[in-house]
Design an enzyme around this catalytic site. Structure first.
Site, PDB file in Angstrom:
ATOM      1  N   ASP A 129      71.035  24.310  -4.245  1.00 52.65           N
ATOM      2  CA  ASP A 129      71.241  23.750  -2.277  1.00 52.65           C
ATOM      3  C   ASP A 129      70.361  24.005  -1.925  1.00 52.65           C
ATOM      4  O   ASP A 129      69.194  23.810  -3.080  1.00 52.65           O
ATOM      5  CB  ASP A 129      71.945  25.297  -2.106  1.00 52.65           C
ATOM      6  CG  ASP A 129      72.406  24.795  -0.719  1.00 52.65           C
ATOM      7  OD1 ASP A 129      73.051  23.750  -0.422  1.00 52.65           O
ATOM      8  OD2 ASP A 129      72.098  26.938   0.600  1.00 52.65           O
ATOM      9  N   SER A 130      70.143  23.673  -0.366  1.00 48.61           N
ATOM     10  CA  SER A 130      68.600  23.908   0.120  1.00 48.61           C
ATOM     11  C   SER A 130      68.257  25.459   0.163  1.00 48.61           C
ATOM     12  O   SER A 130      67.060  25.921   0.174  1.00 48.61           O
ATOM     13  CB  SER A 130      68.706  23.033   1.261  1.00 48.61           C
ATOM     14  OG  SER A 130      69.908  24.217   1.850  1.00 48.61           O
ATOM     15  N   GLU A 183      69.326  31.353   7.085  1.00 46.40           N
ATOM     16  CA  GLU A 183      67.973  31.642   6.190  1.00 46.40           C
ATOM     17  C   GLU A 183      67.371  32.460   6.331  1.00 46.40           C
ATOM     18  O   GLU A 183      66.184  32.811   5.416  1.00 46.40           O
ATOM     19  CB  GLU A 183      67.199  30.269   5.859  1.00 46.40           C
ATOM     20  CG  GLU A 183      68.047  28.786   5.035  1.00 46.40           C
ATOM     21  CD  GLU A 183      68.113  29.658   4.170  1.00 46.40           C
ATOM     22  OE1 GLU A 183      67.066  30.135   3.160  1.00 46.40           O
ATOM     23  OE2 GLU A 183      69.697  29.363   3.155  1.00 46.40           O
ATOM     24  N   CYS A 229      80.592  24.011   4.861  1.00 47.18           N
ATOM     25  CA  CYS A 229      78.845  23.818   4.050  1.00 47.18           C
ATOM     26  C   CYS A 229      78.863  24.415   3.731  1.00 47.18           C
ATOM     27  O   CYS A 229      79.845  26.365   3.947  1.00 47.18           O
ATOM     28  CB  CYS A 229      77.789  24.295   5.449  1.00 47.18           C
ATOM     29  SG  CYS A 229      76.531  25.138   5.458  1.00 47.18           S
ATOM     30  N   THR A 230      77.772  25.234   2.343  1.00 47.14           N
ATOM     31  CA  THR A 230      78.198  26.564   1.531  1.00 47.14           C
ATOM     32  C   THR A 230      77.370  27.337   2.651  1.00 47.14           C
ATOM     33  O   THR A 230      77.776  28.339   1.521  1.00 47.14           O
ATOM     34  CB  THR A 230      77.621  26.181  -0.012  1.00 47.14           C
ATOM     35  OG1 THR A 230      76.165  26.074   0.200  1.00 47.14           O
ATOM     36  CG2 THR A 230      78.172  25.237  -0.537  1.00 47.14           C
ATOM     37  N   HIS A 231      76.101  27.765   3.583  1.00 48.94           N
ATOM     38  CA  HIS A 231      76.081  28.974   3.746  1.00 48.94           C
ATOM     39  C   HIS A 231      76.917  29.855   4.349  1.00 48.94           C
ATOM     40  O   HIS A 231      77.625  30.952   4.774  1.00 48.94           O
ATOM     41  CB  HIS A 231      74.998  28.193   4.930  1.00 48.94           C
ATOM     42  CG  HIS A 231      73.772  28.024   4.252  1.00 48.94           C
ATOM     43  ND1 HIS A 231      73.700  27.156   3.145  1.00 48.94           N
ATOM     44  CD2 HIS A 231      72.570  28.386   4.427  1.00 48.94           C
ATOM     45  CE1 HIS A 231      72.559  27.019   2.870  1.00 48.94           C
ATOM     46  NE2 HIS A 231      71.865  27.793   3.416  1.00 48.94           N
ATOM     47  N   CYS A 236      76.085  22.195  -2.340  1.00 43.61           N
ATOM     48  CA  CYS A 236      75.894  21.602  -1.196  1.00 43.61           C
ATOM     49  C   CYS A 236      76.541  20.897  -0.197  1.00 43.61           C
ATOM     50  O   CYS A 236      76.451  19.434  -1.375  1.00 43.61           O
ATOM     51  CB  CYS A 236      74.394  21.299  -0.982  1.00 43.61           C
ATOM     52  SG  CYS A 236      73.501  21.124   0.179  1.00 43.61           S
ATOM     53  N   ASN A 237      77.115  20.880   0.474  1.00 37.57           N
ATOM     54  CA  ASN A 237      77.845  19.657   0.841  1.00 37.57           C
ATOM     55  C   ASN A 237      77.015  18.852   2.006  1.00 37.57           C
ATOM     56  O   ASN A 237      77.188  17.290   1.895  1.00 37.57           O
ATOM     57  CB  ASN A 237      78.792  20.073   2.610  1.00 37.57           C
ATOM     58  CG  ASN A 237      79.645  20.892   1.851  1.00 37.57           C
ATOM     59  OD1 ASN A 237      81.046  20.828   1.580  1.00 37.57           O
ATOM     60  ND2 ASN A 237      79.368  22.296   1.566  1.00 37.57           N
ATOM     61  N   GLY A 267      69.985  19.771   6.799  1.00 34.96           N
ATOM     62  CA  GLY A 267      71.434  18.848   7.594  1.00 34.96           C
ATOM     63  C   GLY A 267      70.768  18.132   8.807  1.00 34.96           C
ATOM     64  O   GLY A 267      71.491  17.792   8.847  1.00 34.96           O
TER      65      GLY A 267
HETATM   66  N1  DGL Z   1      74.570  24.267   1.459  1.00 34.82           N
HETATM   67  C1  DGL Z   1      74.206  23.372   2.531  1.00 34.82           C
HETATM   68  C2  DGL Z   1      75.163  23.000   3.167  1.00 34.82           C
HETATM   69  O1  DGL Z   1      76.578  23.065   1.971  1.00 34.82           O
HETATM   70  C3  DGL Z   1      73.363  23.164   4.067  1.00 34.82           C
HETATM   71  C4  DGL Z   1      72.078  23.432   4.190  1.00 34.82           C
HETATM   72  C5  DGL Z   1      71.759  22.731   4.785  1.00 34.82           C
HETATM   73  O2  DGL Z   1      71.458  22.404   6.103  1.00 34.82           O
HETATM   74  O3  DGL Z   1      69.884  22.661   4.253  1.00 34.82           O
HETATM   75  O4  DGL Z   1      75.797  21.925   3.367  1.00 34.82           O
END
Ligand code: DGL
Length: 261
Positions: A10-11, A152, A186-188, A73-74, A43
């Site tokens: 992921d990011s 973050e 989004c996994t966040h 990460c989507n 994103g």
């Molecule tokens: N966690 C990431 C996702 O599922 C995205 C995060 C980002 O924008 O870096 O899309």
């Protein structure tokens, strides 16, 4: 280093929501998490940048003993999922399709909302996949650019007014559409589960992090000969990441900072 790791990429912090569920399902597998914190958020980036950034993660991980890579990460999956499968020596598990399948199973009124990053929304990957599964669905997408940077920087407590208000503003718009199912695309966002459960109490919430692990587990049994090691690698800000990660995972971990080309 041990062997046969499940890679989770992921990011940043979002990948931890996948690691957390994966660990519960697979107590003995070795897990290698990689978070590209030098480049988070993904994103707000173009499809070309996302391909380039995620491609170099795969090329880097291809040198390590991994049995699989879960794209946690989507934003990566929606913009570079196919490309990563082409360049990887290691089997890749996607996140968007299994999440869409779950949402289709749950919706009754066929009105589905999606919260995701700007790049994921712009790609229309969710919309296309959902309509492919059922073309009578009504899809409402909402991009939420404030959420990943806030998470973050450590804003993921339910009582934190900054994150609470941000979620509420994005969600209010979707709730006016009479959706009965909401995809956390989004996994966040599952770091904010307590907030979603309060603000969207009457609708189905589909976590992409959860569905990514369910999909992996349909195809893979726990390997009971392993040591259950966890490696946490990030590309920048390892101290802040370690603090936030420990707060979320509720256990001590060691985060290593590594540079990739
Ligand atoms: N966690 C990431 C996702 O599922 C995205 C995060 C980002 O924008 O870096 O899309």
């Amino acid at each position: 280093m041990k062997d046969n790791y499940i890679g989770v990429i992921d990011s940043g912090m979002g990948g931890l929501t996948v690691v957390n569920i994966l660990r519960k399902k697979y107590p003995q597998e070795n897990i290698l998490f990689f978070g590209d914190t030098a480049n988070v958020p993904y994103g707000d980036k173009s499809p070309e940048e996302i391909k380039h950034l995620s491609g170099r993660i795969i090329n880097f991980l291809n040198k390590y003993p991994l049995q699989a890579i879960i794209i946690a990460c989507n934003t990566i999956d929606s913009n570079a999922g196919k490309y990563l499968k082409e360049i990887s020596n290691i089997p890749i598990y996607n996140i968007i399709k299994p999440t869409c399948i779950k949402a289709c199973q749950l919706t009754k009124n066929k009105r589905i909302g999606i919260m995701a990053t700007t790049a994921a929304v712009k790609s229309n990957a969710y919309k296309k996949e959902l309509l492919n599964l059922d073309n009578s669905l009504h899809i409402f997408q909402k991009d939420c650019p404030k959420l990943v940077p806030l998470i973050e920087s450590g804003h993921f407590d339910k009582d934190d007014p900054l994150i609470y208000e941000a979620v509420k503003n994005y969600l209010d718009d979707l709730l006016t559409k009479n959706i009965d199912t909401l995809i956390l695309g989004c996994t966040h966002y599952p770091l904010l589960t307590a907030i979603f459960e309060e603000l969207a109490a009457n609708i189905n919430i589909v976590s992409s992090s959860n569905e990514a692990v369910q999909y992996y587990s349909k195809n893979n049994k726990d390997n009971h000969n392993k040591q259950g090691e966890e490696l946490y690698w990030v590309s920048a800000n390892s101290d802040m990441f370690q603090d936030n990660a420990q707060k979320f995972l509720q256990k001590p971990i060691k985060v290593k900072e590594i540079t990739i080309e």
